[in-house]
Design a protein around this motif. Sequence first.
Motif, short mmCIF file in Angstrom:
data_model
loop_
_atom_site.label_atom_id
_atom_site.label_comp_id
_atom_site.label_asym_id
_atom_site.label_seq_id
_atom_site.Cartn_x
_atom_site.Cartn_y
_atom_site.Cartn_z
N ASP A 3 0.85 -1.17 0.00
CA ASP A 3 0.00 0.00 0.00
C ASP A 3 0.89 1.22 0.00
O ASP A 3 1.93 1.26 0.66
CB ASP A 3 -0.86 0.03 1.26
CG ASP A 3 -1.82 -1.14 1.31
OD1 ASP A 3 -2.38 -1.49 0.25
OD2 ASP A 3 -2.03 -1.69 2.39
N THR A 5 1.78 5.08 1.03
CA THR A 5 1.47 6.00 2.12
C THR A 5 1.03 7.32 1.52
O THR A 5 1.24 7.58 0.34
CB THR A 5 2.69 6.22 3.02
OG1 THR A 5 3.71 6.85 2.26
CG2 THR A 5 3.20 4.91 3.60
N THR A 33 0.57 -2.82 12.95
CA THR A 33 0.40 -2.21 11.63
C THR A 33 -0.04 -0.76 11.75
O THR A 33 -0.67 -0.36 12.73
CB THR A 33 -0.60 -2.99 10.77
OG1 THR A 33 -1.87 -2.98 11.43
CG2 THR A 33 -0.15 -4.41 10.54
N SER A 35 -1.28 2.81 9.09
CA SER A 35 -2.17 3.15 7.98
C SER A 35 -1.34 3.89 6.94
O SER A 35 -0.15 4.11 7.14
CB SER A 35 -3.31 4.03 8.48
OG SER A 35 -2.79 5.29 8.90
N ASP A 36 -1.97 4.31 5.86
CA ASP A 36 -1.24 5.06 4.85
C ASP A 36 -0.68 6.36 5.42
O ASP A 36 0.38 6.81 5.02
CB ASP A 36 -2.13 5.36 3.65
CG ASP A 36 -2.43 4.11 2.83
OD1 ASP A 36 -1.81 3.06 3.09
OD2 ASP A 36 -3.28 4.20 1.93
#
Length: 133
Positions: A3, A5, A33, A35-36
Amino acid sequence: MSDKTNFSQQANLERNLGISPSAIRYAALHSITGSDGTAGTECADAAYARQVIGWGPVLISTGSAVVSGSVSTGNTASITFPAFVAQQTVAEWSIYDALSGGNRYYHKAISAATWPAGYALSFPSGSITVQEQ
């Protein structure tokens, strides 16, 4: 695949991964984990350190194996982190432009696993991949 960021939303793959003689990128491990927009919790083991990651040539896809019109690359050699001093949980990898701190360009949640003290986590060649569309 990874993914992107928020930091790298508008950047291209070659610039982000520093596929040039002067740029170095580092693989990092996270126990929680993110997030972006927000990094997860990076491993805090006494022996832990980010590892240099080398990239292969950028591949342009026109077929159905990956998204048509995308570009992708993967690590060219195995990446081995120092053996853990204490038991560690690893749930995500990230790519940074610095040995500590720095900008996080890509991240990927992986199946969280707890590794015993003395274990040296390794990612084989080609197992860390990134893709831009």
